[in-house]
Motif scaffolding. Structure first.
Motif, PDB file in Angstrom:
ATOM      1  N   PHE A  90     -14.772   6.709  -1.457  1.00 16.57           N
ATOM      2  CA  PHE A  90     -15.604   5.620  -1.953  1.00 16.57           C
ATOM      3  C   PHE A  90     -15.401   4.366  -1.111  1.00 16.57           C
ATOM      4  CE2 PHE A  90     -14.470   8.370  -5.531  1.00 16.57           C
ATOM      5  CZ  PHE A  90     -15.722   8.716  -5.996  1.00 16.57           C
ATOM      6  N   ARG A  91     -16.360   3.431  -1.208  1.00 19.60           N
ATOM      7  CA  ARG A  91     -16.212   2.132  -0.530  1.00 19.60           C
ATOM      8  C   ARG A  91     -14.945   1.469  -1.062  1.00 19.60           C
ATOM      9  NH1 ARG A  91     -17.046  -0.538   3.819  1.00 19.60           N
ATOM     10  NH2 ARG A  91     -19.277   0.017   3.846  1.00 19.60           N
ATOM     11  N   GLY A  92     -14.102   1.024  -0.158  1.00 17.83           N
ATOM     12  CA  GLY A  92     -12.815   0.469  -0.580  1.00 17.83           C
ATOM     13  C   GLY A  92     -11.879   1.533  -1.087  1.00 17.83           C
ATOM     14  N   GLY A  93     -12.188   2.799  -0.731  1.00  8.87           N
ATOM     15  CA  GLY A  93     -11.452   3.922  -1.299  1.00  8.87           C
ATOM     16  C   GLY A  93      -9.975   3.905  -0.986  1.00  8.87           C
ATOM     17  N   LEU A  94      -9.592   3.515   0.230  1.00  5.97           N
ATOM     18  CA  LEU A  94      -8.178   3.540   0.570  1.00  5.97           C
ATOM     19  C   LEU A  94      -7.393   2.530  -0.270  1.00  5.97           C
ATOM     20  CD1 LEU A  94      -6.268   5.059   2.378  1.00  5.97           C
ATOM     21  CD2 LEU A  94      -6.517   3.270   4.102  1.00  5.97           C
ATOM     22  N   GLY A  95      -8.026   1.379  -0.585  1.00  4.17           N
ATOM     23  CA  GLY A  95      -7.380   0.429  -1.486  1.00  4.17           C
ATOM     24  C   GLY A  95      -7.202   1.021  -2.866  1.00  4.17           C
ATOM     25  N   ASN A  96      -8.228   1.752  -3.322  1.00  3.76           N
ATOM     26  CA  ASN A  96      -8.129   2.392  -4.626  1.00  3.76           C
ATOM     27  C   ASN A  96      -7.145   3.552  -4.616  1.00  3.76           C
ATOM     28  OD1 ASN A  96      -9.933   0.611  -5.739  1.00  3.76           O
ATOM     29  ND2 ASN A  96     -11.705   1.962  -5.557  1.00  3.76           N
ATOM     30  N   VAL A  97      -6.920   4.134  -3.432  1.00  2.27           N
ATOM     31  CA  VAL A  97      -5.894   5.162  -3.296  1.00  2.27           C
ATOM     32  C   VAL A  97      -4.532   4.589  -3.680  1.00  2.27           C
ATOM     33  CG1 VAL A  97      -4.566   6.490  -1.591  1.00  2.27           C
ATOM     34  CG2 VAL A  97      -7.052   6.591  -1.578  1.00  2.27           C
ATOM     35  N   ASN A 125       0.772   0.201   6.281  1.00  2.00           N
ATOM     36  CA  ASN A 125       0.331   0.497   7.651  1.00  2.00           C
ATOM     37  C   ASN A 125      -0.974   1.283   7.656  1.00  2.00           C
ATOM     38  OD1 ASN A 125       2.526  -0.799   8.839  1.00  2.00           O
ATOM     39  ND2 ASN A 125       3.809   1.027   8.730  1.00  2.00           N
ATOM     40  N   SER A 126      -1.131   2.179   6.678  1.00  2.00           N
ATOM     41  CA  SER A 126      -2.360   2.961   6.576  1.00  2.00           C
ATOM     42  C   SER A 126      -3.553   2.054   6.270  1.00  2.00           C
ATOM     43  CB  SER A 126      -2.213   4.032   5.491  1.00  2.00           C
ATOM     44  OG  SER A 126      -3.379   4.808   5.389  1.00  2.00           O
ATOM     45  N   LEU A 127      -3.364   1.112   5.361  1.00  2.00           N
ATOM     46  CA  LEU A 127      -4.435   0.166   5.031  1.00  2.00           C
ATOM     47  C   LEU A 127      -4.796  -0.703   6.232  1.00  2.00           C
ATOM     48  CD1 LEU A 127      -3.187  -0.906   1.484  1.00  2.00           C
ATOM     49  CD2 LEU A 127      -5.397   0.152   1.944  1.00  2.00           C
ATOM     50  N   GLU A 128      -3.778  -1.193   6.920  1.00  2.00           N
ATOM     51  CA  GLU A 128      -4.030  -2.049   8.076  1.00  2.00           C
ATOM     52  C   GLU A 128      -4.746  -1.256   9.180  1.00  2.00           C
ATOM     53  OE1 GLU A 128      -1.591  -5.508  10.447  1.00  2.00           O
ATOM     54  OE2 GLU A 128      -0.551  -3.615  10.053  1.00  2.00           O
ATOM     55  N   LYS A 129      -4.347  -0.016   9.378  1.00  2.00           N
ATOM     56  CA  LYS A 129      -4.958   0.836  10.397  1.00  2.00           C
ATOM     57  C   LYS A 129      -6.449   1.038  10.147  1.00  2.00           C
ATOM     58  CE  LYS A 129      -4.651   5.553  12.218  1.00  2.00           C
ATOM     59  NZ  LYS A 129      -3.939   6.859  12.088  1.00  2.00           N
ATOM     60  N   HIS A 130      -6.847   1.048   8.864  1.00  2.00           N
ATOM     61  CA  HIS A 130      -8.255   1.278   8.508  1.00  2.00           C
ATOM     62  C   HIS A 130      -9.026  -0.020   8.273  1.00  2.00           C
ATOM     63  CE1 HIS A 130      -6.717   5.378   7.850  1.00  2.00           C
ATOM     64  NE2 HIS A 130      -7.955   5.763   8.067  1.00  2.00           N
ATOM     65  N   GLY A 131      -8.496  -1.141   8.777  1.00  2.00           N
ATOM     66  CA  GLY A 131      -9.276  -2.372   8.800  1.00  2.00           C
ATOM     67  C   GLY A 131      -9.004  -3.373   7.693  1.00  2.00           C
ATOM     68  N   PRO A 133      -6.865  -6.419   6.135  1.00  2.00           N
ATOM     69  CA  PRO A 133      -5.861  -7.401   6.564  1.00  2.00           C
ATOM     70  C   PRO A 133      -4.504  -7.083   5.934  1.00  2.00           C
ATOM     71  CG  PRO A 133      -7.876  -8.490   5.848  1.00  2.00           C
ATOM     72  CD  PRO A 133      -8.019  -7.048   5.469  1.00  2.00           C
ATOM     73  N   ARG A 134      -3.454  -7.263   6.681  1.00  2.00           N
ATOM     74  CA  ARG A 134      -2.120  -6.881   6.198  1.00  2.00           C
ATOM     75  C   ARG A 134      -1.735  -7.666   4.945  1.00  2.00           C
ATOM     76  NH1 ARG A 134       1.713  -3.777   8.554  1.00  2.00           N
ATOM     77  NH2 ARG A 134       3.890  -4.025   7.889  1.00  2.00           N
ATOM     78  N   SER A 135      -2.114  -8.953   4.879  1.00  2.00           N
ATOM     79  CA  SER A 135      -1.770  -9.758   3.707  1.00  2.00           C
ATOM     80  C   SER A 135      -2.498  -9.233   2.465  1.00  2.00           C
ATOM     81  CB  SER A 135      -2.112 -11.225   3.939  1.00  2.00           C
ATOM     82  OG  SER A 135      -3.493 -11.388   4.229  1.00  2.00           O
ATOM     83  N   TYR A 136      -3.781  -8.860   2.635  1.00  2.00           N
ATOM     84  CA  TYR A 136      -4.533  -8.303   1.502  1.00  2.00           C
ATOM     85  C   TYR A 136      -3.906  -6.988   1.058  1.00  2.00           C
ATOM     86  CZ  TYR A 136      -8.266  -6.196  -1.251  1.00  2.00           C
ATOM     87  OH  TYR A 136      -8.984  -5.591  -2.267  1.00  2.00           O
ATOM     88  N   ALA A 137      -3.518  -6.151   2.022  1.00  2.00           N
ATOM     89  CA  ALA A 137      -2.893  -4.873   1.702  1.00  2.00           C
ATOM     90  C   ALA A 137      -1.615  -5.085   0.886  1.00  2.00           C
ATOM     91  CB  ALA A 137      -2.581  -4.104   2.978  1.00  2.00           C
ATOM     92  N   ALA A 138      -0.811  -6.076   1.293  1.00  2.00           N
ATOM     93  CA  ALA A 138       0.437  -6.364   0.582  1.00  2.00           C
ATOM     94  C   ALA A 138       0.151  -6.850  -0.844  1.00  2.00           C
ATOM     95  CB  ALA A 138       1.236  -7.412   1.348  1.00  2.00           C
ATOM     96  N   GLY A 139      -0.854  -7.724  -1.005  1.00  2.00           N
ATOM     97  CA  GLY A 139      -1.214  -8.206  -2.337  1.00  2.00           C
ATOM     98  C   GLY A 139      -1.715  -7.091  -3.230  1.00  2.00           C
ATOM     99  N   LEU A 140      -2.496  -6.180  -2.662  1.00  2.00           N
ATOM    100  CA  LEU A 140      -3.012  -5.049  -3.425  1.00  2.00           C
ATOM    101  C   LEU A 140      -1.879  -4.144  -3.900  1.00  2.00           C
ATOM    102  CD1 LEU A 140      -5.432  -3.270  -4.354  1.00  2.00           C
ATOM    103  CD2 LEU A 140      -5.377  -2.202  -2.109  1.00  2.00           C
ATOM    104  N   ILE A 141      -0.922  -3.882  -3.022  1.00  2.00           N
ATOM    105  CA  ILE A 141       0.224  -3.040  -3.392  1.00  2.00           C
ATOM    106  C   ILE A 141       1.020  -3.688  -4.523  1.00  2.00           C
ATOM    107  CG2 ILE A 141       2.414  -2.099  -2.559  1.00  2.00           C
ATOM    108  CD1 ILE A 141       1.033  -2.060   0.281  1.00  2.00           C
ATOM    109  N   ALA A 142       1.254  -5.004  -4.420  1.00  2.00           N
ATOM    110  CA  ALA A 142       2.018  -5.713  -5.444  1.00  2.00           C
ATOM    111  C   ALA A 142       1.307  -5.652  -6.799  1.00  2.00           C
ATOM    112  CB  ALA A 142       2.239  -7.167  -5.024  1.00  2.00           C
ATOM    113  N   ALA A 143      -0.005  -5.895  -6.797  1.00  2.00           N
ATOM    114  CA  ALA A 143      -0.778  -5.871  -8.045  1.00  2.00           C
ATOM    115  C   ALA A 143      -0.762  -4.478  -8.665  1.00  2.00           C
ATOM    116  CB  ALA A 143      -2.210  -6.317  -7.778  1.00  2.00           C
ATOM    117  N   ALA A 144      -0.926  -3.443  -7.831  1.00  2.00           N
ATOM    118  CA  ALA A 144      -0.933  -2.077  -8.345  1.00  2.00           C
ATOM    119  C   ALA A 144       0.418  -1.707  -8.944  1.00  2.00           C
ATOM    120  CB  ALA A 144      -1.305  -1.105  -7.221  1.00  2.00           C
ATOM    121  N   ALA A 145       1.499  -2.090  -8.266  1.00  2.00           N
ATOM    122  CA  ALA A 145       2.837  -1.764  -8.746  1.00  2.00           C
ATOM    123  C   ALA A 145       3.174  -2.483 -10.048  1.00  2.00           C
ATOM    124  CB  ALA A 145       3.872  -2.110  -7.684  1.00  2.00           C
ATOM    125  N   SER A 146       2.617  -3.677 -10.254  1.00  2.00           N
ATOM    126  CA  SER A 146       2.944  -4.454 -11.451  1.00  2.00           C
ATOM    127  C   SER A 146       2.544  -3.735 -12.734  1.00  2.00           C
ATOM    128  CB  SER A 146       2.268  -5.829 -11.393  1.00  2.00           C
ATOM    129  OG  SER A 146       0.859  -5.717 -11.576  1.00  2.00           O
TER     130      SER A 146
END
Length: 428
Positions: A90-97, A125-131, A133-146
């Motif tokens: 899906f669009r944004g699928g890797l973030g939803n992964v 690294n996988s998120l950054e590799k697929h376009g 931003p590293r900061s957004y990827a880090a924020g997404l991981i933190a929110a998901a883990a919470s």
């Protein structure tokens, strides 16, 4: 001067000096009790020991050990791969992964910090590799883990159940639907952000790949259903479930996947012992504080005050309590907040007809928000450390996800069925 006032002043002074919360509570309580002369000093260690002498609290070290075994055994990596095959198209699928993987891993570890530490190295690294931003990827991981503090098994839910004297099984199961709902809101937020920004690429959904990854990761993905389903259906108690979870995760990590060597078990046992010791010490110190508050009838006075301010209106009272919990979460670690505030707020909550199980989910949902905003947000620090993204950048990237979590909190607060429906359906 009353014991409660001495305790408040002592606790505030010590906390402002940077003393750990548990030590601040304990020293302030010992000072207050000693000056009052209400009980001999020799009774204080007995009071602390008795607060930890609970069979239910055995679940804490075992669930912590389960999380470490799953992390070391490559379970998180396999869960990530399965989630990528499931929702990556899906669009944004890797973030939803990442969000999907966090929810699955949360059904194993019982700890947001463990989830963040396990998933961040794999996914950033996988998120950054697929376009992304590293900061957004880090924020997404933190929110998901919470969210993992909501999804059973949750160590904080176990501690809340013991503190509030409610069934542990019910307190754990009650967080399942709110936790999944919160994950869906995070996914929707990620979809909107990514669609607007045009980040990431779409990977076509391949059914054969899903079957392949499902076969490889079956024992990892099946773990939450096995652990949660067992105690929810009454086959074993939550404490027994924690022991079974350790055995299951050890067999999967050492025998089936072979990623964990027997030689690392002492180190994993030591890590879980350290986490458990700090948790139990916090509970012991909080028990002294609870004694002071109870003797001084502070909970009753605060309950009366809140009821007067809200005019006895349940919905207004819940709003006030949520605001209080969100503010406290800015300055205090989640477990300490549960131990201190549960005895204080529960009388007021019960007086307006709010189920204590429902209130437990409300408290824990507030803590999920607190995990990703400074200065205390521990998940932010973990993700920042692992991803090498500055703390402020991670916190700013979390802002849209904070809005989603607060919306989820409001739904949980004012739609009790979300928390209690599954509990009642299972007869807990």
């Amino acid at each position: 001067m009353s014991m409660a006032l001495i305790w408040v002043i002592g606790f505030a002074v010590l906390a402002c000096l940077g003393t750990p919360i548990a030590v601040s509570m304990g020293l302030a309580a010992v000072l207050a009790i000693g000056l009052s002369g209400s009980v001999p000093f020799s009774i204080i260690p007995i009071m602390m020991y008795n607060s930890m002498d609970s069979f239910l609290l055995l679940a804490v070290p075992f669930f912590a050990l389960t999380g470490f075994l799953m992390d070391s055994g490559g379970i998180a990596r396999r869960i990530f791969s399965f989630s990528q095959a499931l929702v990556g198209g899906f669009r944004g699928g890797l973030g939803n992964v990442v969000i999907n993987a966090a929810m699955i891993f949360g059904g194993i570890s019982g700890s947001s910090v463990a989830d963040a530490a396990a998933l961040a190295p794999i996914s950033v690294n996988s998120l950054e590799k697929h376009g992304y931003p590293r900061s957004y990827a880090a924020g997404l991981i933190a929110a998901a883990a919470s969210l993992d503090v909501l999804i059973p098994p949750s160590i904080i839910a176990v501690v809340y159940a013991v503190t509030a004297n409610v069934p542990v099984s019910a307190a754990l199961v009650a967080g399942a639907v709110p936790g999944i709902l919160g994950g869906l809101f995070l996914m929707a937020t990620n979809y909107l952000i990514v669609s607007r920004a045009g980040w990431g690429d779409r990977q076509p959904f391949e059914f054969h790949k899903l079957l392949h990854e499902g076969k490889i990761s079956f024992f990892a993905v099946f773990a939450p259903a096995f652990i949660i389903g067992g105690f929810a259906l009454g086959y074993f108690t939550p404490t027994e479930a924690s022991v079974i979870a350790v055995i299951y995760s050890a067999v999967v990590a050492i025998v089936i996947y072979g990623d964990t060597k027997v030689s690392v078990l002492p180190a994993l046992l030591l890590k879980s012992a350290r986490i458990s010791a700090s948790t139990l010490f916090l509970i012991a110190c909080a028990s002294l504080s609870s004694y002071i508050l109870t003797v001084e009838q502070v909970p009753a006075m605060i309950a009366e005050f809140l009821i007067d301010v809200s005019g006895g209106n349940k919905y207004l009272l819940l709003l006030l309590v949520n605001i209080l919990l969100l503010v406290v979460g800015i300055f205090m670690e989640g477990l300490a907040a549960v131990l201190i505030l549960t005895p204080i707020l529960l009388p007021a909550i019960k007086s307006v007809g709010v189920d204590p199980i429902h209130f437990g989910v409300i408290m824990i949902a507030n803590l999920a928000v607190a995990f990703i905003h400074p200065p205390v947000g521990v998940v932010l620090y973990v993700v920042s450390s692992v991803t090498k993204v500055p703390l402020w950048d991670v916190a700013m990237a979390c802002l849209p996800f904070l809005a989603a979590l607060i919306f989820n909190l409001l739904l949980i607060t004012y739609v009790p069925w979300l928390s209690l429906g599954l509990v009642h359906a299972l007869g807990l």
